[in-house]
Design a protein around this motif. Structure first.
Motif, mmCIF file in Angstrom:
data_model
loop_
_atom_site.group_PDB
_atom_site.id
_atom_site.type_symbol
_atom_site.label_atom_id
_atom_site.label_comp_id
_atom_site.label_asym_id
_atom_site.label_seq_id
_atom_site.Cartn_x
_atom_site.Cartn_y
_atom_site.Cartn_z
ATOM 1 N N LEU A 1 12.508 -7.890 -0.229
ATOM 2 C CA LEU A 1 11.701 -8.904 -0.375
ATOM 3 C C LEU A 1 10.412 -8.774 -0.948
ATOM 4 O O LEU A 1 9.886 -9.782 -1.529
ATOM 5 N N ILE A 2 9.858 -7.547 -0.837
ATOM 6 C CA ILE A 2 8.645 -7.548 -1.534
ATOM 7 C C ILE A 2 8.610 -7.543 -3.122
ATOM 8 O O ILE A 2 7.548 -7.965 -3.697
ATOM 9 N N THR A 3 9.794 -7.460 -3.549
ATOM 10 C CA THR A 3 10.030 -7.782 -5.057
ATOM 11 C C THR A 3 9.710 -9.023 -5.672
ATOM 12 O O THR A 3 9.470 -9.215 -6.576
ATOM 13 N N ARG A 4 9.629 -10.076 -4.692
ATOM 14 C CA ARG A 4 9.589 -11.378 -4.798
ATOM 15 C C ARG A 4 8.058 -11.322 -5.337
ATOM 16 O O ARG A 4 7.832 -12.468 -6.130
ATOM 17 N N ASP A 5 7.308 -10.766 -4.857
ATOM 18 C CA ASP A 5 5.774 -10.829 -5.050
ATOM 19 C C ASP A 5 5.245 -9.976 -6.327
ATOM 20 O O ASP A 5 3.834 -9.584 -6.049
ATOM 21 N N LEU A 6 6.284 -9.373 -6.897
ATOM 22 C CA LEU A 6 5.828 -8.746 -7.959
ATOM 23 C C LEU A 6 4.701 -9.244 -8.838
ATOM 24 O O LEU A 6 3.750 -8.368 -9.523
ATOM 25 N N ASP A 7 4.550 -10.341 -9.067
ATOM 26 C CA ASP A 7 3.593 -11.112 -10.070
ATOM 27 C C ASP A 7 2.109 -11.025 -9.385
ATOM 28 O O ASP A 7 1.326 -10.620 -10.077
ATOM 29 N N LEU A 8 2.104 -11.066 -8.064
ATOM 30 C CA LEU A 8 0.728 -10.760 -7.583
ATOM 31 C C LEU A 8 0.446 -9.424 -7.164
ATOM 32 O O LEU A 8 -0.700 -9.071 -7.271
ATOM 33 N N LEU A 9 1.254 -8.528 -6.834
ATOM 34 C CA LEU A 9 1.190 -7.076 -6.764
ATOM 35 C C LEU A 9 0.690 -6.393 -8.229
ATOM 36 O O LEU A 9 -0.247 -5.658 -8.136
ATOM 37 N N GLU A 10 1.208 -7.065 -9.094
ATOM 38 C CA GLU A 10 1.044 -6.575 -10.507
ATOM 39 C C GLU A 10 -0.369 -6.805 -10.748
ATOM 40 O O GLU A 10 -1.289 -5.871 -11.449
ATOM 41 N N THR A 11 -1.082 -7.919 -10.346
ATOM 42 C CA THR A 11 -2.220 -8.405 -10.562
ATOM 43 C C THR A 11 -3.163 -7.608 -10.003
ATOM 44 O O THR A 11 -4.423 -7.034 -10.277
ATOM 45 N N LEU A 12 -2.840 -7.352 -8.623
ATOM 46 C CA LEU A 12 -3.753 -6.390 -7.944
ATOM 47 C C LEU A 12 -3.865 -4.907 -8.377
ATOM 48 O O LEU A 12 -4.785 -4.357 -8.467
ATOM 49 N N ALA A 13 -2.618 -4.527 -8.907
ATOM 50 C CA ALA A 13 -2.518 -3.147 -9.401
ATOM 51 C C ALA A 13 -3.044 -2.982 -10.675
ATOM 52 O O ALA A 13 -3.749 -1.928 -10.778
ATOM 53 N N SER A 14 -3.225 -4.059 -11.363
ATOM 54 C CA SER A 14 -4.222 -4.194 -12.772
ATOM 55 C C SER A 14 -5.517 -3.720 -12.528
ATOM 56 O O SER A 14 -6.053 -3.244 -13.421
ATOM 57 N N GLN A 15 -5.900 -3.817 -11.285
ATOM 58 C CA GLN A 15 -7.502 -3.574 -11.009
ATOM 59 C C GLN A 15 -7.602 -2.680 -9.983
ATOM 60 O O GLN A 15 -8.776 -2.437 -9.305
ATOM 61 N N ASN A 16 -6.331 -1.591 -9.828
ATOM 62 C CA ASN A 16 -6.320 -0.516 -8.946
ATOM 63 C C ASN A 16 -6.836 -1.257 -7.354
ATOM 64 O O ASN A 16 -7.626 -0.507 -6.976
ATOM 65 N N LEU A 17 -6.195 -2.263 -7.068
ATOM 66 C CA LEU A 17 -6.532 -2.838 -5.544
ATOM 67 C C LEU A 17 -5.279 -2.690 -4.800
ATOM 68 O O LEU A 17 -5.567 -3.238 -3.652
ATOM 69 N N THR A 18 -4.250 -1.870 -5.309
ATOM 70 C CA THR A 18 -3.075 -1.902 -4.097
ATOM 71 C C THR A 18 -2.309 -0.879 -4.220
ATOM 72 O O THR A 18 -2.280 -0.134 -5.370
ATOM 73 N N LYS A 19 -1.503 -0.372 -3.338
ATOM 74 C CA LYS A 19 -0.714 0.544 -3.252
ATOM 75 C C LYS A 19 0.392 0.302 -2.159
ATOM 76 O O LYS A 19 0.135 -0.110 -1.040
ATOM 77 N N VAL A 20 1.772 0.602 -2.501
ATOM 78 C CA VAL A 20 2.643 0.205 -1.636
ATOM 79 C C VAL A 20 3.456 1.387 -1.154
ATOM 80 O O VAL A 20 3.699 2.363 -1.999
ATOM 81 N N PHE A 21 3.855 1.483 0.187
ATOM 82 C CA PHE A 21 4.779 2.254 0.563
ATOM 83 C C PHE A 21 6.102 1.794 1.138
ATOM 84 O O PHE A 21 6.086 0.757 1.811
ATOM 85 N N ILE A 22 7.257 2.397 0.518
ATOM 86 C CA ILE A 22 8.602 1.576 1.129
ATOM 87 C C ILE A 22 9.041 2.955 1.978
ATOM 88 O O ILE A 22 9.130 3.984 1.660
ATOM 89 N N SER A 23 9.288 2.336 3.310
ATOM 90 C CA SER A 23 9.773 3.233 4.337
ATOM 91 C C SER A 23 11.339 3.475 4.228
ATOM 92 O O SER A 23 11.997 2.479 4.072
ATOM 93 N N LEU A 24 11.723 4.610 4.129
ATOM 94 C CA LEU A 24 13.252 4.907 3.866
ATOM 95 C C LEU A 24 13.550 6.124 4.666
ATOM 96 O O LEU A 24 12.971 7.103 4.695
ATOM 97 N N THR A 25 14.256 5.776 5.736
ATOM 98 C CA THR A 25 14.547 6.453 6.964
ATOM 99 C C THR A 25 15.698 7.533 6.828
ATOM 100 O O THR A 25 16.131 8.399 7.290
ATOM 101 N N THR A 26 16.772 6.817 6.188
ATOM 102 C CA THR A 26 18.158 7.509 5.785
ATOM 103 C C THR A 26 18.825 6.792 4.498
ATOM 104 O O THR A 26 18.504 5.690 4.007
ATOM 105 N N LEU A 27 19.674 7.718 3.905
ATOM 106 C CA LEU A 27 20.415 7.437 2.798
ATOM 107 C C LEU A 27 21.878 7.213 3.054
ATOM 108 O O LEU A 27 22.775 6.839 2.715
#
Length: 356
Positions: free
Chosen positions: A162-188
């Motif tokens: 669901l985080i991809t829904r907010d790509l527009d907002l995250l792109e805005t934050l990232a363009s100013q070096n204001l965000t970093k995201v971690f995806i938790s991946l426990t198993t494949l």
């Protein structure tokens, strides 16, 4: 009687450590019940930003827009928090969710009064800010708008696509070096994923979210957490490799944590789902925890101790270096500003948000 499919992390209504009543289920009656539905409660929070001084955490400020988590990860270290509201850390934690609808306004109030050094805020320090109910309530999305408004640096960790829904907002934050995201991946392993994290995004979807975030210019890392000895630890290198190929720039790892009521829930889950592995897994956990199932010492609670834990940590460090998953980019704290409308209200001594 044929056992039904129970699409939750646990069936247990284990009592919290503050509960004076012990509950036991009737197996025959329980198997006739449908999987419990999620019940949503509105929590009128008084504050929204939590502060901590834990030396093993990379953040000192965090926001949890939801109490409880419908994802139902059996190992979740946040489960004991439900005991503080007289609910079970077991099935109640997954089905009785408290939503802090006033979180965005509380964050505006907090940031408007911020003085001194700007501190990065971690969004979802305990429960997932993108759990299923967020799709409708959009509390997390509104919080991101506040971060943009104040140019406040923010980090996020999630298991949800669901985080991809907010790509527009995250792109805005990232363009100013204001965000970093971690995806938790426990198993494949799809079978392990379905049993261990029943209402999270599939491993494939999580890798796809890393890809979409990275392609959009959002710095994204992978969090191999938790690593469970004898269960998913053999996947460590392949998890990091898959994340790298999907665009991850950094990586972290956390050893399994089983505080308070989580330990009996996890062992019960092992007995039901992996009975032949239970003894081995438990023994390895104890080896890494000084003979116990959990050690709260800040110096070791995230990584464990002893030969097994040291070997696991060394494997992680070698893979991270080989794959160049060591981006330690610092977020920009120089852009923070209090919007003029709130600054004027403060100057005049007016109530920033009369409704709060």
């Amino acid at each position: 009687m044929e056992q039904r499919k129970f699409n939750r992390g646990t069936e247990s209504k284990i009592s919290g450590r503050f509960d004076s009543i012990t509950r036991e289920r009737d197996p025959e009656y329980w198997e006739e019940l449908p999987s419990p539905k999620t019940i949503l409660f509105e929590e009128h929070a008084k504050t929204i930003v939590s502060e901590n001084d834990c030396p093993d955490l990379y953040f000192t400020r965090s926001i949890n827009p939801y109490r409880g988590c419908e994802h139902g990860c059996i190992y979740c270290y946040a489960r004991p928090n439900h005991a503080y509201v007289d609910l079970s850390p077991g099935i109640d934690f997954e089905t009785k969710i408290f939503a802090k609808r006033n979180a965005p306004e509380l964050l505006r109030k907090y940031l408007s009064k911020q003085k001194g050094e700007v501190r990065t805020i971690q969004l979802a320090g305990a429960t997932d800010a993108y759990q299923p109910t967020e799709r409708k309530l959009e509390i997390t999305r509104e919080l991101l708008k506040v971060f943009i408004e104040f140019r406040q640096p923010v980090t996020l960790t999630t298991k949800s696509y669901l985080i991809t829904r907010d790509l527009d907002l995250l792109e805005t934050l990232a363009s100013q070096n204001l965000t970093k995201v971690f995806i938790s991946l426990t198993t494949l392993d799809s079978e392990l994923w379905k049993k261990m994290e029943p209402r999270t995004a599939s491993p494939e979807r999580r890798l796809d979210s890393i890809r979409k975030l990275s392609d959009a210019g959002v710095p994204t890392g992978v969090l191999a957490a938790p690593m469970i000895p004898g269960l998913n630890d053999n996947e460590l290198e392949t998890i990091l490799q898959a994340a790298k190929e999907s665009g991850a720039r950094s990586a972290g790892m956390v050893f399994l944590r089983l505080p308070f009521e989580v330990a009996p829930l996890f062992l019960d889950w092992l007995e039901k789902n992996y009975p032949l592995k239970k003894e081995k897994v438990e023994n390895l956990i104890r080896q890494a925890r000084g003979g116990k199932l959990y050690d709260s010492d800040y110096s070791s609670r995230m990584i464990g101790t002893g030969p097994y834990a040291e070997m696991l940590w060394k494997r992680f460090q070698i893979s991270r270096k080989r794959l160049e998953l060591n981006d330690s980019m610092s977020l920009n704290k120089e852009l923070f500003r209090i919007p003029e409308i709130y600054r004027l209200r403060l100057t005049k001594g007016e109530n920033l948000f009369p409704g709060l």
